[in-house]
Design a protein around this motif. Sequence first.
Motif, PDB file in Angstrom:
ATOM      1  N   ASN A  87       0.834  -1.204   0.000  1.00 26.22           N
ATOM      2  CA  ASN A  87       0.000   0.000   0.000  1.00 26.22           C
ATOM      3  C   ASN A  87       0.866   1.250   0.000  1.00 26.22           C
ATOM      4  N   ILE A  88       0.324   2.302  -0.601  1.00 23.75           N
ATOM      5  CA  ILE A  88       1.018   3.583  -0.637  1.00 23.75           C
ATOM      6  C   ILE A  88       0.047   4.665  -0.187  1.00 23.75           C
ATOM      7  N   TYR A  89       0.486   5.491   0.753  1.00 23.54           N
ATOM      8  CA  TYR A  89      -0.330   6.595   1.244  1.00 23.54           C
ATOM      9  C   TYR A  89       0.458   7.885   1.006  1.00 23.54           C
ATOM     10  N   ASP A  90      -0.247   8.969   0.653  1.00 24.33           N
ATOM     11  CA  ASP A  90       0.451  10.231   0.451  1.00 24.33           C
ATOM     12  C   ASP A  90      -0.396  11.395   0.952  1.00 24.33           C
ATOM     13  N   ASN A  91       0.165  12.590   0.871  1.00 23.07           N
ATOM     14  CA  ASN A  91      -0.541  13.774   1.338  1.00 23.07           C
ATOM     15  C   ASN A  91      -1.053  14.612   0.165  1.00 23.07           C
ATOM     16  N   VAL A  92      -1.271  13.952  -0.970  1.00 24.41           N
ATOM     17  CA  VAL A  92      -1.716  14.655  -2.173  1.00 24.41           C
ATOM     18  C   VAL A  92      -3.235  14.738  -2.200  1.00 24.41           C
ATOM     19  N   LYS A  93      -3.750  15.942  -2.407  1.00 29.01           N
ATOM     20  CA  LYS A  93      -5.193  16.136  -2.485  1.00 29.01           C
ATOM     21  C   LYS A  93      -5.683  15.729  -3.856  1.00 29.01           C
ATOM     22  N   GLU A  94      -6.749  14.939  -3.879  1.00 24.28           N
ATOM     23  CA  GLU A  94      -7.303  14.469  -5.163  1.00 24.28           C
ATOM     24  C   GLU A  94      -7.980  15.587  -5.917  1.00 24.28           C
TER      25      GLU A  94
END
Length: 271
Positions: free
Chosen positions: A264-271
């Motif tokens: 899994n990959i999590y980021d702080n990028v807003k969709e």
Amino acid sequence: MLRNVLNICCAHIKHPNVNLTTRRLMAGHSKWANIKHLKAEKDEYKAVLFAKILRQIRLAIQEGDSVDPALNSMLRSEIDKAVKQNVPFDTIQNTLRRFQNNKMQFTKHRLGIQYKKNVFVICIINTNNFSGFKMDATAMIKKSGGIFVDVTHIFEDFGWIRARLAEVVLYPKSQTFEEKVFEDAIEFGAEDVKVVDCSSRTVNFKCDPTYLTALCKRLQINGYTVEKSEHIFYAHDPVKLTSELHDAYQVFLKKLQILPGVENIYDNVKE
């Protein structure tokens, strides 16, 4: 200038088939190249997906301590998902046989990455050779503009479980399904609970991430089938990327996703 145009026109009149055939061949070549490219991408995606599914089966065997789906609900759930994703049944059976007497243990690892200036990523890896994974990943990450950093302060984390209560589990008629679920959540040590669907008896549980595995086992012992469990990271302050940076990040993300062992990959990028 007019002479040149006339010469070109005359050349086409003298040899019409040559240029037409060439164009057709070139158009066909371009179409074939596109088909090959799309097929290669599809095959790569399929290979990565199958590898991830088989790793999840391996982890379910490890956590449930059994290669028998009848005795291991997590394994049964992973096999069901594999079948739905069109993983060949022979491949699933071979995986079960291979891991039956295999004592190799997968361990979960977490890598923090800063990409460019303000993109922060948490990458979850399941592998039996973390040092080898990190060695292989380092060159790609640095070349793409990323570095390893501690990003835990950027995210809130919690354990999340989706489970289904078996129909054979009985409870007093005076008690509703929601009341039963909330009572179980308190008794089993969950921090929060949400009923997803009463008809299928599907429930989401939230817990401290360090208690995730223990809560899964507790639920299974008490009549729940764990369909999915995950240590989730949610960014406190998501960032909006420019179009150029967004496109570059998507390329980097794709490279990260196909690394063997990445779950899994999590980021702080807003969709």
